[in-house]
Design a protein around this motif. Structure first.
Motif, PDB file in Angstrom:
ATOM      1  N   HIS A 249       0.872  -1.189   0.000  1.00  0.00           N
ATOM      2  CA  HIS A 249       0.000   0.000   0.000  1.00  0.00           C
ATOM      3  C   HIS A 249       0.900   1.227   0.000  1.00  0.00           C
ATOM      4  O   HIS A 249       1.562   1.518   0.984  1.00  0.00           O
ATOM      5  CB  HIS A 249      -0.887  -0.035   1.254  1.00  0.00           C
TER       6      HIS A 249
ATOM      7  N   HIS B 136       1.302   5.354  -2.017  1.00  0.00           N
ATOM      8  CA  HIS B 136       0.820   6.355  -2.978  1.00  0.00           C
ATOM      9  C   HIS B 136       2.048   6.903  -3.702  1.00  0.00           C
ATOM     10  O   HIS B 136       2.262   8.112  -3.783  1.00  0.00           O
ATOM     11  CB  HIS B 136       0.038   7.452  -2.255  1.00  0.00           C
TER      12      HIS B 136
ATOM     13  N   GLU C 273      -8.113   2.395  -1.590  1.00  0.00           N
ATOM     14  CA  GLU C 273      -8.549   2.081  -0.243  1.00  0.00           C
ATOM     15  C   GLU C 273      -9.904   2.710   0.046  1.00  0.00           C
ATOM     16  O   GLU C 273     -10.203   3.802  -0.405  1.00  0.00           O
ATOM     17  CB  GLU C 273      -7.514   2.569   0.793  1.00  0.00           C
TER      18      GLU C 273
ATOM     19  N   HIS D 168      -3.344  -0.477   7.711  1.00  0.00           N
ATOM     20  CA  HIS D 168      -3.204   0.256   8.975  1.00  0.00           C
ATOM     21  C   HIS D 168      -3.599  -0.626  10.171  1.00  0.00           C
ATOM     22  O   HIS D 168      -4.205  -0.154  11.130  1.00  0.00           O
ATOM     23  CB  HIS D 168      -4.035   1.544   8.999  1.00  0.00           C
TER      24      HIS D 168
ATOM     25  N   ASP E 291       2.572   2.911   3.062  1.00  0.00           N
ATOM     26  CA  ASP E 291       1.571   3.970   2.888  1.00  0.00           C
ATOM     27  C   ASP E 291       2.255   5.316   2.609  1.00  0.00           C
ATOM     28  O   ASP E 291       1.810   6.371   3.053  1.00  0.00           O
ATOM     29  CB  ASP E 291       0.640   4.079   4.106  1.00  0.00           C
TER      30      ASP E 291
HETATM   31 ZN   LIG Z   1      -3.079   5.148   1.973  1.00  0.00          ZN
END
Ligand SMILES: [Zn+2]
Length: 333
Positions: free
Chosen positions: A36, A38, A136, A237, A288
């Motif tokens: 995960h 970006h 997500e 998370h 993340d």
């Molecule tokens: Zn994220």
């Protein structure tokens, strides 16, 4: 026996047995997948760091309201994020040599004005080869700028899960973290490390003892309603507040975000504890990384080394950083 050293007087080396520690050199080249990130929002140099650190593949997530300037958000705003990721994915792969799959979805952190239209357009995107997940998404206890009632959020999450099931894709949940109280900052400076106007947070729509956990429980209900198997749900998370629920009471995967300990307190020690308690089969790790947050591209690689120090077997490390995301997302085949 330590070799006889010609040092003037004994040193540490004299007292240590020569074969005390086998260097786990295979960790240095262990392939890993960022489950995960970006990364499309990062700099070229950040993406180069991914390759330098041995990242074999990544899931680039396009769904967050952080990158849509207008609030509330429209379907067209979110589609722009998807199109931007599609537009740049191949060029990113060719520059940096890692594989980049896409996760496209609708986040509920800001109200979307016309969610049905967005879901309507999503089916065509889900059929693309480069799309490896939906998300997500997931219930958000408190929105940015303007609240969004739970029923509307639930409907959007459920509808995306139905689409994921139809297209045989996993869903990445934005599972809220239970963060403790941070330091008291001078009024007006915002939250250092998070380039978002955090003063615009609305009152929660999910109240109760443990809204962060309640949110993921509702997400799992949505999966049931959508007919999406729990093993097709990856709860991003993951943290000590939800891991017992996720790994102990569901068949979902728990993906630990290790890229910003300063915000969530989550570290490799939490990953190690989860592996020791529940085994490595449903544990993943992710950075993340995003341009709006103080995040660390090297955090998964560091976690690989730290898990070894914490006593986790190399085979289990490989499973959580490579084999699990590889099979869930169909990457690095
Ligand atoms: Zn994220």
């Amino acid at each position: 026996m330590a070799p006889p050293y010609p040092t003037q007087r004994p040193t540490d080396a004299t007292h240590l047995p020569a074969d005390e520690f086998d260097l786990p050199t295979e960790l240095l080249n262990l392939p890993w997948i960022d489950s995960h990130t970006h990364a499309q929002t990062l700099s070229w140099a950040d993406r180069e760091r991914y390759s330098l650190a041995g990242c074999r593949a990544m899931v680039m997530v396009a769904s967050g309201y952080h990158w849509t300037p207008y609030k509330p958000v429209t379907a067209a705003d979110v589609r722009y994020l998807w199109d931007d990721a599609i537009n740049r994915r191949r060029a990113i792969e060719r520059n940096h040599f890692f594989e980049a799959g896409l996760a496209l979805g609708a986040h509920t952190g800001v109200r979307i004005e016309n969610p049905a239209e967005l879901v309507g357009s999503m089916a065509d995107y889900c059929g693309l080869d480069e799309v490896v997940a939906v998300g997500e998404t997931g219930i958000t206890p408190a929105q940015h700028v303007e609240s969004w009632d739970l029923d509307a959020q639930f409907e959007l999450v459920r509808a995306q899960m139905e689409l994921a099931d139809e297209h045989d894709l996993p869903v990445i949940l934005h599972t809220p973290n239970a963060t403790g109280e941070g330091p008291d900052y001078r009024p007006g400076v915002g939250l250092p490390g998070f380039e978002l106007n955090t003063e615009l947070a609305e009152e929660p729509v999910l109240t109760g003892e443990n809204p962060a956990l309640e949110a993921v429980e509702i997400d799992v209900d949505a999966a049931h309603e959508a007919g999406l198997a729990e093993e097709r749900v990856v709860a991003s998370h993951a943290d000590p507040n939800n891991v017992d629920y996720l790994l102990g009471e569901t068949d979902c995967y728990a993906s630990f975000t290790v890229g910003y300990e300063w915000l969530t307190g989550v570290t490799a020690a939490d990953v190690a504890a989860a592996i020791e308690e529940y085994g490595p089969e449903r544990v993943l790790v992710e950075t993340d990384c995003a341009n709006v947050l103080d995040t660390d591209v090297f955090s998964v690689k560091r976690t690989i080394l730290e898990l070894y120090r914490l006593g986790i077997d190399i085979d289990d490390i490989r499973q959580v950083v490579f084999e699990n995301p590889r099979s869930v997302y169909g990457l690095a085949d």
